[in-house]
Scaffold this active site. Sequence first.
Site, PDB file in Angstrom:
ATOM      1  N   ILE A  31      -2.574  -1.518  -3.531  1.00 55.74           N
ATOM      2  CA  ILE A  31      -1.306  -2.266  -3.296  1.00 55.74           C
ATOM      3  C   ILE A  31      -0.366  -1.119  -2.772  1.00 55.74           C
ATOM      4  O   ILE A  31       0.004  -0.105  -3.334  1.00 55.74           O
ATOM      5  CB  ILE A  31      -0.705  -2.795  -4.647  1.00 55.74           C
ATOM      6  CG1 ILE A  31      -1.773  -3.591  -5.292  1.00 55.74           C
ATOM      7  CG2 ILE A  31       0.672  -3.531  -4.421  1.00 55.74           C
ATOM      8  CD1 ILE A  31      -1.411  -3.933  -6.725  1.00 55.74           C
ATOM      9  N   CYS A  32       0.246  -1.613  -1.762  1.00 55.63           N
ATOM     10  CA  CYS A  32       1.342  -0.827  -1.038  1.00 55.63           C
ATOM     11  C   CYS A  32       2.567  -1.149  -1.599  1.00 55.63           C
ATOM     12  O   CYS A  32       3.171  -2.510  -1.044  1.00 55.63           O
ATOM     13  CB  CYS A  32       1.319  -0.762   0.673  1.00 55.63           C
ATOM     14  SG  CYS A  32       2.610   0.132   1.358  1.00 55.63           S
TER      15      CYS A  32
END
Length: 193
Positions: free
Chosen positions: A87-88
């Site tokens: 996840i960014c």
Amino acid sequence: MIDFARVQKELQECTRDIEASGIKVSPKSDSLARLTGTIPGPIGTPYEGGSFQIDISLPDGYPFEPPKMKFVTKVWHPNISSQSGAICLDILKDQWSPALTLKTALLSVQALLSSPEPDDPQDAVVAQQYLKEYQTFVGTARYWTETFAKASSLGVEEKVQKLVEMGFPEALVRSTLDAVGGDENLALERLCS
């Protein structure tokens, strides 16, 4: 050293608010350092109706260091790796604050599903599709949600039967299927590991 008293308190808060938020956090085993989070897909998005599982690992420095989170459920989104589930999201990196909790972090991940940031992608292919072929992106995201994030109540017994026939105990099969949101392939991976 992880502040386990705080983690316990955070788990209780999530349990207390589950009806309102739909967000669930539970320990993976006896250790509170490995957790599983579940978030509902936001209404009005291609993820609506899905239930998304997130693997949570708490580093030794928690709550002064951010939790490590990644999607277990496959999801088609510019800021989430379609391969690894990475996840960014800024609060899971340099914008983390000890004032944040597991619940606020999961709410932020849920908000990310509603508001992708294609200019800061985790998955460049998905980001390009989002920017250049938006309707195709929506269709693909919806298809992935239907395929990977929705547990159909029909077929659960068939999945249980199939896995029991492979030699796994029925109680373990049911709890594993429940833990992975009904995904037969993920359940098989977990049972074999």
